[in-house]
Design a protein around this motif. Structure first.
Motif: not given
Ligand SMILES: [Mg+2]
Ligand SMILES: Nc1ncnc2c1ncn2[C@@H]1O[C@H](COP(=O)(O)OP(=O)(O)OP(=O)(O)O)[C@@H](O)[C@H]1O
Lengths: 272, 266
Positions: A59, A97, A180-181
């Motif tokens: 991140t 995220q 992000d994810e």
């Molecule tokens: Mg992360």
């Protein structure tokens, strides 16, 4: 000194046409070194997967890449421009995220959330126009959320919210989409649809960066793979990463880091 | 014309009240959603110090309050964003600090108790013609800033990081919002009094947040709730000889309570 002259450890040469280029990036949170000497370039049309254990700096790497954090050392270029001077933010879409960690009772409709991705596109002091509204409906269609556009964002399920945030990232038709994810908490069927969407975007020429813990899926979908654990362990073809044993190194390195200076946000590592 | 509208002071109070009733809840919505409800309280106590200073120095207290309050707002924003202190701790320091300065100044100049009382609790007769122009002028400034920056303010309030990524000047707009809040506090103080200013900003805002189905609707509903409370409060204060600020806030609380029943009925 030009960027191409200072890349002794570069796994890929940085070209002026790169969508994004990180050059010898080091990043410290106070005394904690989170990224060390990371050089990475993303070329037009790449679908780059980034994997690494919890707390490995994924991140942080994205936020440095996007200019949200200044690196302790090193330089970042976006579309050939130094990140500090980069003004064409509409060319970048970002799904953070923590996107779904907003105040749950925030009184915003799905439509309002998605159109907020076009604030800069519309211009300071101007109201949103028909083009902004059309792009918003379009993005909602793309992620299949057009029917809930008048619902409150907090009333949707986590997976639905995630799709709304993808729509917000797509609403300026970005050349680079950073996720992000994005599939955490999304069911299998929705994940399939999600990867189909990414494939379609990739075919249209959108450059993609995807952080994920789902190594199997990532290795299948992406064209480039980066293995990060504070340092960049590998950057290249996903097949090569599997063959070369880079993944074993990545997670072995993690167990060493854990005993030294690894803190993450109280989540247990899947790789312990 | 009903009796209540025949007096100049009542016309001024109502006009001023309508302006205040419009801008206070709009600022309140932004504050509540950023979990900064306490900022209005802190600023109104800082403004009280300005009022006391003006009364001691024999200068137009409204203007001094404005100056002190805007400087206080900038100080708060600087300290809050420097990251050295918790945001709410900064607010607590300014709240009690402002009050302490005011109390000390009051003890220095003993002669102005009555005037000060009207600033503390608000007074229906307190809006002088010069005050009214200031209220309307500043109110229009605040309103036009909000209208012009509406979409930026939404983006920042909902997701600051995403706003930054878009290149929205987040820090400057946050500072502006703090300054606008201090303007709203100073003008609202004339009618609701120092102690109840934040109530007029926050209570209609939370009422609207509970009921509205979009952000735009939240702002409109907050303004509607606040105007209803201001007008009923003033009318009640006039006919029953009540403290204006208190009456307004009580009506706002009635609406807030009604929002609970409405939501349950859904
Ligand atoms: Mg992360
Ligand atoms: N705001 C912050 N302040 C201080 N340290 C931080 C901050 N954010 C992250 N860190 C630290 O930096 C390191 C890397 O964090 P980062 O969030 O980049 O990891 P990640 O690879 O994204 O992890 P995850 O898989 O859990 O999302 C961690 O050790 C974390 O504790």
């Amino acid at each position: 000194m030009t960027i191409s002259e200072i890349s002794p450890t570069a796994s890929t040469a940085v070209k002026p046409t790169s969508v994004a280029a990180l050059e010898r990036i080091t990043f410290d949170y106070g005394a904690e070194r989170v990224l060390e000497d990371v050089t990475l370039s993303i070329e037009p049309g790449d679908f780059l997967g980034i994997i690494g254990p919890n707390g490995s700096g994924k991140t942080t790497l994205l936020s440095v890449l996007l200019g949200l954090r200044r690196p302790t050392q090193g330089g970042v270029r976006l579309f050939g421009t130094d990140v500090a001077a980069f003004r064409e933010s509409h060319r970048i879409g970002y799904v953070p995220q923590k996107a779904t960690a907003f105040e749950p009772r925030f009184p915003a409709s799905v439509f309002e959330v998605v159109i907020s991705g076009r604030v800069r596109r519309a211009g300071l002091g101007r109201r949103f126009g028909p083009a902004d509204r059309a792009a918003t409906l379009d993005a909602l269609h793309t992620v299949g959320m057009q029917d809930v556009r008048n619902r409150l964002i907090g009333e949707l399920s986590g997976g639905q919210q995630q799709r709304v945030f993808i729509a917000r990232a797509l609403v300026t038709h970005p050349d680079l989409l950073v996720l992000d994810e994005p599939t955490v908490g999304v069911d299998i069927e929705a994940q399939d649809r999600f990867y189909a969407l990414l494939r379609a975007l990739s075919l249209q020429g959108t450059t993609l960066v995807l952080v994920s813990h789902d190594i199997g899926v990532v290795a299948r979908e992406v064209t480039r793979l980066a293995c990060l654990n504070r340092r960049l362990f590998f950057h290249g073809e996903p097949g090569e990463a599997l063959r070369s044993g880079a993944l074993d190194n990545l997670y072995r390195a993690n167990s060493v880091v854990v005993t030294h200076d690894h803190h993450h946000h109280g989540r247990s590592s899947r790789y312990a | 014309m009903p009796e209540i509208l025949q007096y100049g002071f009542m016309q001024r109070a109502l006009l001023g009240g309508l302006m205040i009733g419009t801008i206070a809840p709009v600022m309140g919505v932004f504050l509540v959603l950023r979990r900064l409800s306490l900022i209005a309280d802190a600023l109104s106590h800082v403004a009280l110090a300005g009022i006391a200073l003006g009364l001691v120095a024999g200068v137009y207290p409204f203007a001094i309050a404005l100056l002190v309050c805007v400087s206080g707002a900038i100080g708060i924003e600087r300290l809050r964003t420097s990251g050295h202190l918790q945001g709410d701790a900064v607010l607590a320091v300014f709240l009690s600090g402002g009050f302490a300065v005011a109390v000390v100044l009051i003890s220095v100049g003993r002669g102005f108790n009555v005037d000060l009382f009207s600033y503390l609790f608000g007074a229906i007769t307190a809006v002088q013609p010069s005050d009214l122009w200031l209220i309307l002028g500043m109110g229009l400034c605040v309103l036009s800033a909000i209208v012009l920056l509406y979409k930026e303010l939404f983006a920042i309030t909902f997701d600051e990081e995403c706003a930054r990524l878009q290149g929205i000047p987040v820090d400057r707009i946050n500072l502006l919002l703090t300054i606008l809040t201090s303007l709203a506090v100073v003008i609202a103080m004339r009618i609701t009094g120092v102690l109840l200013t934040s109530a007029l900003m926050v209570i209609p805002a939370v009422t609207a947040v509970r009921l509205a189905r979009s952000f735009r609707a939240t702002l409109l509903l907050a303004v509607a709730a606040s105007l209803a409370a201001v007008v009923s409060g003033m009318v009640a204060a006039y006919y029953f000889d009540l403290a204006t600020g208190g009456a307004i806030v009580l009506f706002a609380i009635v609406l807030f309570a009604a929002s609970f029943l409405l939501r349950r009925a859904r």
